[in-house]
Design an enzyme around this catalytic site. Structure first.
Site, PDB file in Angstrom:
ATOM      1  N   CYS A  88       1.326  -1.685  -0.187  1.00  0.00           N
ATOM      2  CA  CYS A  88       0.110  -0.247  -0.139  1.00  0.00           C
ATOM      3  C   CYS A  88       1.143   0.740  -0.412  1.00  0.00           C
ATOM      4  O   CYS A  88       1.988   1.523   0.646  1.00  0.00           O
ATOM      5  CB  CYS A  88      -0.708  -0.228   1.417  1.00  0.00           C
ATOM      6  SG  CYS A  88      -2.321  -1.144   1.640  1.00  0.00           S
ATOM      7  N   GLU A 103      -7.345   1.376   3.092  1.00  0.00           N
ATOM      8  CA  GLU A 103      -8.187   2.180   4.503  1.00  0.00           C
ATOM      9  C   GLU A 103      -9.044   2.306   4.985  1.00  0.00           C
ATOM     10  O   GLU A 103      -9.110   1.912   6.387  1.00  0.00           O
ATOM     11  CB  GLU A 103      -7.709   4.283   3.430  1.00  0.00           C
ATOM     12  CG  GLU A 103      -5.421   3.877   3.605  1.00  0.00           C
ATOM     13  CD  GLU A 103      -5.228   2.827   2.096  1.00  0.00           C
ATOM     14  OE1 GLU A 103      -4.177   3.141   2.409  1.00  0.00           O
ATOM     15  OE2 GLU A 103      -6.136   3.262   1.540  1.00  0.00           O
ATOM     16  N   ASP A 162     -11.293  -6.153  22.110  1.00  0.00           N
ATOM     17  CA  ASP A 162     -11.038  -6.156  23.243  1.00  0.00           C
ATOM     18  C   ASP A 162     -11.620  -5.658  23.834  1.00  0.00           C
ATOM     19  O   ASP A 162     -11.240  -6.274  25.177  1.00  0.00           O
ATOM     20  CB  ASP A 162      -9.714  -5.064  22.522  1.00  0.00           C
ATOM     21  CG  ASP A 162      -8.503  -5.142  23.785  1.00  0.00           C
ATOM     22  OD1 ASP A 162      -8.391  -6.216  24.495  1.00  0.00           O
ATOM     23  OD2 ASP A 162      -8.079  -3.304  23.796  1.00  0.00           O
TER      24      ASP A 162
END
Length: 162
Positions: free
Chosen positions: A76, A116, A130
């Protein structure tokens, strides 16, 4: 091998040369979801997760991830992003709530922002996991996919089924 854009004459990986590509406005929209328990849904909605406001933290993580995509995905190009925005919504499947995460990424440049946008929603979802894993490690992430992209030589893409 020269007909493959990501390989050099020796067949080795390379970053594509975009020097001569026209700068245009590029927009990409990506989506993923996190299926959670009823308890997690209620605690996210009530902002009662011990680690903090889950959606606020996840959104910041997603923005940071979009900006760091070139550091994570080897081929990228580093891009100057003009905008990264998120939308969150809840869908209630048969028994489990599902958080739908959508990211819209924009730039003006010579390559697209699909990676992105996909990176942004992925890291956003991982951050939700998380922050909530102490309550239930059985959350499910995905599917993750590109919804739409505009700009550039390949034109406009819109996913047929969403």
């Amino acid at each position: 091998m020269s007909s493959f854009t990501h390989f050099n004459e020796e067949g080795r990986a390379k970053m594509v040369d975009i020097t001569d590509k026209e700068e245009t406005v590029r927009v990409a929209v990506a989506r993923t979801s996190v299926t959670v328990s009823q308890e997690i849904y209620e605690k996210i909605k009530g902002r009662d997760i011990k680690k903090g406001d889950v959606l606020a933290v996840a959104q910041v993580a997603g923005v940071m991830a979009a900006k760091k995509t070139a550091d994570l995905i080897p081929m990228c190009h580093p891009l100057m992003l003009k905008s990264v925005d998120f939308a969150f919504s809840w869908e209630h499947e048969e028994t489990e709530p599902r958080l739908v995460i959508t990211a819209t990424v924009k730039t003006k440049g010579s390559t697209g922002v699909e990676m992105e946008a996909l990176t942004a929603v992925s890291v956003c979802a991982l951050t939700v996991y998380d922050m909530c894993k102490a309550l239930d490690k059985g959350m499910t992430i995905g599917p993750t996919y590109l919804v739409e992209k505009t700009g550039g030589k390949s034109g406009h893409y819109r996913r047929k089924t969403d």
